[in-house]
Design a protein around this motif. Structure first.
Motif, PDB file in Angstrom:
ATOM      1  N   HIS A  68       0.775  -1.113   0.043  1.00 45.56           N
ATOM      2  CA  HIS A  68      -0.172   0.030   0.018  1.00 45.56           C
ATOM      3  C   HIS A  68       0.940   1.179   0.024  1.00 45.56           C
ATOM      4  O   HIS A  68       1.714   1.656   1.054  1.00 45.56           O
ATOM      5  N   GLN A  69       0.812   1.982  -0.951  1.00 47.46           N
ATOM      6  CA  GLN A  69       1.557   3.334  -1.258  1.00 47.46           C
ATOM      7  C   GLN A  69       1.030   4.667  -0.685  1.00 47.46           C
ATOM      8  O   GLN A  69      -0.332   4.539  -0.646  1.00 47.46           O
ATOM      9  N   PRO A  70       1.699   5.541  -0.105  1.00 45.87           N
ATOM     10  CA  PRO A  70       1.093   6.457   0.388  1.00 45.87           C
ATOM     11  C   PRO A  70       0.067   7.306  -0.544  1.00 45.87           C
ATOM     12  O   PRO A  70      -0.751   7.874   0.086  1.00 45.87           O
ATOM     13  N   ASP A  71       0.360   7.280  -1.678  1.00 46.36           N
ATOM     14  CA  ASP A  71      -0.744   8.147  -2.534  1.00 46.36           C
ATOM     15  C   ASP A  71      -2.047   7.306  -2.838  1.00 46.36           C
ATOM     16  O   ASP A  71      -2.841   7.686  -3.774  1.00 46.36           O
ATOM     17  N   GLY A  72      -2.087   6.102  -2.297  1.00 43.96           N
ATOM     18  CA  GLY A  72      -3.114   5.338  -2.408  1.00 43.96           C
ATOM     19  C   GLY A  72      -3.215   4.350  -3.419  1.00 43.96           C
ATOM     20  O   GLY A  72      -4.060   3.433  -3.688  1.00 43.96           O
ATOM     21  N   THR A  73      -1.998   4.126  -4.209  1.00 47.67           N
ATOM     22  CA  THR A  73      -1.796   2.968  -5.209  1.00 47.67           C
ATOM     23  C   THR A  73      -1.531   2.063  -4.279  1.00 47.67           C
ATOM     24  O   THR A  73      -0.974   1.679  -3.319  1.00 47.67           O
ATOM     25  N   VAL A  74      -2.062   0.708  -4.872  1.00 46.78           N
ATOM     26  CA  VAL A  74      -1.945  -0.656  -4.642  1.00 46.78           C
ATOM     27  C   VAL A  74      -1.192  -1.292  -5.441  1.00 46.78           C
ATOM     28  O   VAL A  74      -1.999  -1.584  -6.548  1.00 46.78           O
ATOM     29  N   LEU A  75      -0.215  -1.911  -5.050  1.00 46.66           N
ATOM     30  CA  LEU A  75       0.226  -3.016  -5.853  1.00 46.66           C
ATOM     31  C   LEU A  75       0.087  -4.391  -5.394  1.00 46.66           C
ATOM     32  O   LEU A  75      -0.131  -4.573  -4.080  1.00 46.66           O
ATOM     33  N   PHE A  76      -0.487  -5.411  -5.790  1.00 47.38           N
ATOM     34  CA  PHE A  76      -0.887  -6.499  -5.624  1.00 47.38           C
ATOM     35  C   PHE A  76      -0.440  -7.778  -6.578  1.00 47.38           C
ATOM     36  O   PHE A  76      -0.255  -7.416  -7.697  1.00 47.38           O
ATOM     37  N   HIS A  77      -0.228  -8.905  -6.069  1.00 50.29           N
ATOM     38  CA  HIS A  77       0.191 -10.106  -6.556  1.00 50.29           C
ATOM     39  C   HIS A  77      -0.556 -11.205  -6.187  1.00 50.29           C
ATOM     40  O   HIS A  77      -0.586 -11.526  -4.994  1.00 50.29           O
ATOM     41  N   GLY A  78      -1.132 -12.133  -6.973  1.00 50.13           N
ATOM     42  CA  GLY A  78      -1.652 -13.442  -6.726  1.00 50.13           C
ATOM     43  C   GLY A  78      -1.665 -14.683  -7.717  1.00 50.13           C
ATOM     44  O   GLY A  78      -1.425 -14.056  -8.764  1.00 50.13           O
ATOM     45  N   GLU A  79      -1.815 -15.687  -7.451  1.00 51.20           N
ATOM     46  CA  GLU A  79      -1.432 -16.663  -8.251  1.00 51.20           C
ATOM     47  C   GLU A  79      -2.080 -18.011  -7.690  1.00 51.20           C
ATOM     48  O   GLU A  79      -2.456 -18.165  -6.649  1.00 51.20           O
ATOM     49  N   ARG A  80      -2.239 -18.801  -8.737  1.00 49.90           N
ATOM     50  CA  ARG A  80      -2.879 -20.108  -8.316  1.00 49.90           C
ATOM     51  C   ARG A  80      -2.239 -21.214  -9.424  1.00 49.90           C
ATOM     52  O   ARG A  80      -2.374 -20.731 -10.514  1.00 49.90           O
ATOM     53  N   VAL A  81      -1.843 -22.344  -8.833  1.00 50.60           N
ATOM     54  CA  VAL A  81      -1.817 -23.449  -9.677  1.00 50.60           C
ATOM     55  C   VAL A  81      -2.870 -24.391 -10.144  1.00 50.60           C
ATOM     56  O   VAL A  81      -3.755 -24.562  -9.334  1.00 50.60           O
ATOM     57  N   ILE A  82      -3.013 -24.479 -11.336  1.00 48.11           N
ATOM     58  CA  ILE A  82      -4.138 -25.170 -11.937  1.00 48.11           C
ATOM     59  C   ILE A  82      -3.578 -26.547 -12.426  1.00 48.11           C
ATOM     60  O   ILE A  82      -2.658 -26.571 -13.183  1.00 48.11           O
ATOM     61  N   ASP A  83      -4.209 -27.527 -12.056  1.00 50.97           N
ATOM     62  CA  ASP A  83      -3.658 -28.801 -12.400  1.00 50.97           C
ATOM     63  C   ASP A  83      -4.095 -29.512 -13.766  1.00 50.97           C
ATOM     64  O   ASP A  83      -4.768 -30.306 -13.961  1.00 50.97           O
ATOM     65  N   VAL A  84      -3.378 -28.473 -14.598  1.00 47.79           N
ATOM     66  CA  VAL A  84      -3.695 -28.848 -16.214  1.00 47.79           C
ATOM     67  C   VAL A  84      -2.268 -28.632 -16.892  1.00 47.79           C
ATOM     68  O   VAL A  84      -1.786 -27.482 -16.588  1.00 47.79           O
ATOM     69  N   PRO A  85      -1.955 -29.670 -17.601  1.00 42.48           N
ATOM     70  CA  PRO A  85      -0.657 -29.360 -18.490  1.00 42.48           C
ATOM     71  C   PRO A  85      -0.721 -28.007 -19.199  1.00 42.48           C
ATOM     72  O   PRO A  85      -1.880 -27.816 -19.793  1.00 42.48           O
ATOM     73  N   TYR A  86       0.345 -27.395 -19.195  1.00 49.12           N
ATOM     74  CA  TYR A  86       0.543 -25.781 -19.883  1.00 49.12           C
ATOM     75  C   TYR A  86       0.201 -26.075 -21.198  1.00 49.12           C
ATOM     76  O   TYR A  86      -0.672 -25.223 -21.840  1.00 49.12           O
ATOM     77  N   ALA A  87       0.689 -27.127 -21.903  1.00 47.83           N
ATOM     78  CA  ALA A  87       0.396 -27.089 -23.376  1.00 47.83           C
ATOM     79  C   ALA A  87      -1.030 -27.107 -23.955  1.00 47.83           C
ATOM     80  O   ALA A  87      -1.518 -26.739 -24.780  1.00 47.83           O
ATOM     81  N   ASP A  88      -1.671 -27.992 -22.953  1.00 49.89           N
ATOM     82  CA  ASP A  88      -3.437 -28.136 -23.176  1.00 49.89           C
ATOM     83  C   ASP A  88      -3.820 -26.622 -22.836  1.00 49.89           C
ATOM     84  O   ASP A  88      -4.716 -26.356 -23.182  1.00 49.89           O
ATOM     85  N   PHE A  89      -3.517 -26.334 -21.482  1.00 51.49           N
ATOM     86  CA  PHE A  89      -4.004 -24.969 -20.964  1.00 51.49           C
ATOM     87  C   PHE A  89      -4.314 -23.945 -21.955  1.00 51.49           C
ATOM     88  O   PHE A  89      -5.346 -23.364 -22.098  1.00 51.49           O
ATOM     89  N   ILE A  90      -3.005 -23.566 -22.533  1.00 48.35           N
ATOM     90  CA  ILE A  90      -2.810 -22.438 -23.454  1.00 48.35           C
ATOM     91  C   ILE A  90      -3.753 -22.688 -24.783  1.00 48.35           C
ATOM     92  O   ILE A  90      -3.854 -21.504 -25.536  1.00 48.35           O
TER      93      ILE A  90
END
Length: 255
Positions: A68-90
């Motif tokens: 949380h930055q003083p000017d009100g800007t919010v930096l955020f990072h989130g992730e999830r692992v999906i149990d699907v092979p990458y080649a199939d997923f994309i």
């Protein structure tokens, strides 16, 4: 700005009858010819620096991080692992249309500016319209998110990533709404990591500003992080539903 009665009626519809809100096909009304190739990529070093700063913070139990930055800007990072092979997923989840995965995205319009030798979009402009987040903020006068972004898409054997830079908000709903989404092969090769990082600054809803609720840092932080958790969880669910072929779009479908 809506009058008070219209604001209450619209907010009530969003909160109580969201399925009746019509989806949109927003017109694309900015001229992409005024931008050069470098404009699509100039924010990448800054976003990489933000990513390093965020990953230096401890994640919560859901794998989410904030600064949380003083000017009100919010930096955020989130992730999830999906149990699907990458080649199939994309093959089922398009990296060039990630705006549709946002929670309560009502519509998105895309204009491709440059493609690679495999006819994949590399530079594109998008317009995204989504319901206010969190939804209850509509009662405080928060308007729909309406932003134009320049997007740069990278493709490698193990990752696809779209970098996003906000260049215009017709209704003033965003000061900045930049970031990236990526699909990456897991180290063991069995799954796909979906990551989302954002640098966002949204105007304080009028009623919240009038009551000066935003001056309480603890309240602002609590409300913001609750909203981000909900937003990210729903967005990741939408990505997974897209892979499964399930309709994840909010609201009433266009005829």
């Amino acid at each position: 700005m809506r009058n008070p009665l219209a604001t209450i009626a619209w907010a009530s519809r969003i909160v109580l009858a969201k399925r009746t809100v019509p989806r949109l096909e927003p017109p694309f009304e900015i001229d992409l010819d005024v931008y050069h190739g470098s404009d699509y990529e100039k924010i990448i070093p800054e976003l990489v620096d933000m990513e390093h700063r965020l990953k230096g913070k401890p994640a919560d139990r859901r794998g989410m991080r904030w600064i949380h930055q003083p000017d009100g800007t919010v930096l955020f990072h989130g992730e999830r692992v999906i149990d699907v092979p990458y080649a199939d997923f994309i093959t089922r989840v398009p990296i060039g249309h990630v705006g549709q995965f946002y929670r309560d995205s009502l519509g998105m319009t895309t204009q491709v500016v440059q493609r690679d030798e495999q006819d994949r979009s590399v530079h594109q402009g998008v317009r995204i319209i989504a319901l206010p987040q969190p939804n209850y903020a509509a009662f405080m006068g928060k308007v729909e998110l309406d932003v134009y972004k320049l997007e740069k898409i990278d493709y490698t054997e193990d990752e696809q990533r779209v970098w996003m830079l906000t260049v215009h908000s017709p209704n003033g709903s965003a000061v900045c709404d930049d970031g990236y989404m990526s699909f990456k092969r897991t180290n063991d090769g069995r799954g796909t990591v979906v990551s989302f990082m954002s640098c966002q600054n949204f105007p304080v809803p009028p009623l919240m500003a009038l009551l000066r609720l935003d001056r309480w840092a603890w309240f602002r932080t609590l409300a913001t992080e609750m909203a981000y958790r909900r937003f990210c969880d729903v967005m990741m669910d939408n990505v997974q539903d897209c892979y499964n072929g399930t309709d994840f779009h909010v609201g009433r479908a266009l005829r």
